[in-house]
Design an enzyme around this catalytic site. Structure first.
Site, short mmCIF file in Angstrom:
data_model
loop_
_atom_site.label_atom_id
_atom_site.label_comp_id
_atom_site.label_asym_id
_atom_site.label_seq_id
_atom_site.Cartn_x
_atom_site.Cartn_y
_atom_site.Cartn_z
CE1 TYR A 138 -3.66 -2.55 0.55
CE2 TYR A 138 -4.66 -0.56 1.37
CZ TYR A 138 -4.61 -2.07 0.98
OH TYR A 138 -6.01 -2.55 0.78
CE LYS A 193 1.49 -17.37 -2.39
NZ LYS A 193 0.68 -18.67 -2.64
CG ASP A 225 -2.35 -19.93 -1.30
OD1 ASP A 225 -1.79 -20.09 -0.08
OD2 ASP A 225 -1.89 -20.64 -2.18
CG ASP A 249 -8.56 -4.30 1.90
OD1 ASP A 249 -9.39 -3.79 2.31
OD2 ASP A 249 -8.38 -4.18 0.60
CG ASP A 253 -14.05 -6.67 1.97
OD1 ASP A 253 -13.94 -5.87 3.17
OD2 ASP A 253 -14.65 -6.34 0.98
C1 LIG Z 1 -10.70 2.19 0.65
C2 LIG Z 1 -9.30 1.40 0.72
C3 LIG Z 1 -8.22 2.18 0.52
C4 LIG Z 1 -9.35 0.48 2.25
C5 LIG Z 1 -8.10 -0.32 2.36
O1 LIG Z 1 -7.73 -1.04 1.14
O2 LIG Z 1 -7.59 -0.40 3.21
C6 LIG Z 1 -10.64 -0.39 2.45
O3 LIG Z 1 -10.79 -1.34 1.51
C7 LIG Z 1 -10.56 -0.81 3.91
O4 LIG Z 1 -10.63 -1.82 3.99
O5 LIG Z 1 -10.57 -0.11 4.82
MG LIG Z 2 -11.25 -3.16 2.26
#
Ligand SMILES: CC(C)[C@H](C(=O)O)[C@@H](O)C(=O)O
Ligand SMILES: [Mg+2]
Ligand SMILES: NC(=O)c1ccc[n+]([C@@H]2O[C@H](COP(=O)([O-])OP(=O)(O)OC[C@H]3O[C@@H](n4cnc5c(N)ncnc54)[C@H](O)[C@@H]3O)[C@@H](O)[C@H]2O)c1
Length: 361
Positions: A138, A193, A225, A249, A253
């Site tokens: 990042y 990884k 993975d 990240d 999710d």
């Molecule tokens: C919007 C983006 C920069 C952010 C990230 O990747 O950290 C988001 O996906 C999160 O999870 O907070």
């Molecule tokens: Mg995110």
């Protein structure tokens, strides 16, 4: 206590308003908080020409904590990278040194059947993803576009980023994760990884070294993975997961869907002195923005994390969490977690229902 409120874009204003409503309601029971709002993301870009105005960072620095909504506006995706809304959240994390991101994924028993996985796979799930938040690919440099100078694609346009971690960055997040595991189930799984990437072999080596200071915590390592697969196969094998910025990240999710909806997952991003920014893990959800459809629970639960982590107000924090649970059990629901037999409500109605549940406690 002063809370900087940064609603941002899309559903950001709707969901932060509900969290503020809930905190305001606790004021009648003695919680002392005041709010000051600031522009961030696309909203700030449209008003000031930049996604992260200096005044917004200054407000965060002058406050005791930040309540953040979401940033992101597809109509601004063609702007140069430094002006895009997402730079605001990345910039504020970096400016405030918020390297430790806690993303708990808990399945409320009332929602076990809201997951796309079978209830027995997710029922009772309680895992914590500790994501490193200010390093990795990042933020690594160099990055950019250029004409390839060598290799089989010499002369073509190419783009590149740099995955990199310094030892200090890995050590400090490892300590945070080991300490979290020590307070929970005593198990830490570090995800990398290392079979391919030098940076993450280094990650594994340093986490292993730090682990020698935590004999009481059972440390394991897993490739990312495989972890993505194991999270769906048998998520309850995990207690605390520690991983880098990019993998964290993605995995968080994924973990959110174990809980029923991405609208349920809160987060805390902390620096070394426990100063924190609190936000749902989801984004600005442009597809449902402005329609009173978004689930505000992740943001309300983020406010609870704020009371616990930054202010040490455990009692108020658990009151909010209990109110959320009450609404899940017997109150109305937003579309993402609605099911037959439940009353359907919107973003604001869900906020009102949580406030009403608090009042009945
Ligand atoms: C919007 C983006 C920069 C952010 C990230 O990747 O950290 C988001 O996906 C999160 O999870 O907070
Ligand atoms: Mg995110
Ligand atoms: N921390 C942040 O500010 C953050 C995080 C992730 C994405 N983003 C940004 O948000 C924008 C949209 O990204 P995306 O669509 O990939 O991800 P998203 O998380 O915004 O949305 C993904 C899906 O989940 C749904 N969703 C998200 N939050 C919800 C909620 N509270 N209640 C009900 N449904 C919800 C959305 O409607 C959408 O269908 C992009 O500009 C992206 O960069 C910002």
């Amino acid at each position: 206590m002063k809370i900087a409120v940064m609603p941002g874009d899309g559903i950001g204003p709707e969901i932060t308003a509900q969290a503020v409503k809930v905190l305001e309601a606790l004021k009648t029971d003695g919680l002392q908080v005041e709010f000051e709002h600031a522009l961030i993301g696309g909203a700030a870009y449209r008003a000031t020409g930049v996604p992260l105005p200096e005044s917004t960072v200054a407000l965060a620095q002058a406050s005791d904590a930040v309540l953040f909504g979401a940033v992101g506006d597809f109509s601004l995706d063609t702007l140069p990278r430094h002006l895009r809304p997402e730079q605001a959240i990345l910039g504020i994390r970096k400016a405030l040194n918020l390297f430790a991101n806690f993303r708990p994924a808990m399945v409320y028993s009332e929602l076990a059947d809201a997951s796309t996985l079978r209830p027995e796979v997710v029922a009772g799930l309680d895992i914590l993803i500790v994501r490193e938040l200010t390093g990795d690919i990042y933020f690594g440099t160099p990055r950019g576009h250029r004409i390839a100078e060598d290799g089989p694609f010499k002369g073509e346009r190419e783009a590149f980023d740099t995955m990199r971690y310094a030892e200090t960055e890995i050590r400090r997040i490892a300590h945070v994760a080991f300490q979290a595991a020590r307070k929970r189930g005593g198990k830490l799984c570090s995800v990398d990884k290392a079979n391919v990437l030098e940076t993450t072999q280094f990650w594994r080596d340093v986490v292993t070294e730090v682990g020698k200071e935590y004999a009481d915590v059972e440390l394991s390592h897993m490739y990312v993975d495989n972890c993505a697969m194991q999270l769906l196969k048998n998520p309850k094998q995990f207690d605390v997961i520690v991983t880098g910025n990019l993998f964290g990240d993605i995995l968080s999710d994924e973990a959110s869907m174990l809980t029923g909806s991405i609208g349920m997952l809160p987060s805390a991003s902390l620096n070394e002195s426990n100063f924190g920014l609190y936000e749902p893990i989801h984004g600005s959800a442009p597809d449902i923005a402005g329609k009173d459809l978004a689930n505000p629970m992740a943001t309300v639960l983020s406010a609870a994390m704020m009371l616990r982590y930054t202010f040490g107000l455990e009692e108020y924090a658990s009151r909010i969490e209990k109110a959320v649970q009450t609404v899940l059990a017997s109150g109305p629901r937003t579309g993402d977690i609605w099911r037959e037999g439940k009353e359907r409500t919107g973003t604001s109605g869900m906020g009102d229902a949580i406030v009403a549940a608090l009042a009945r406690q």
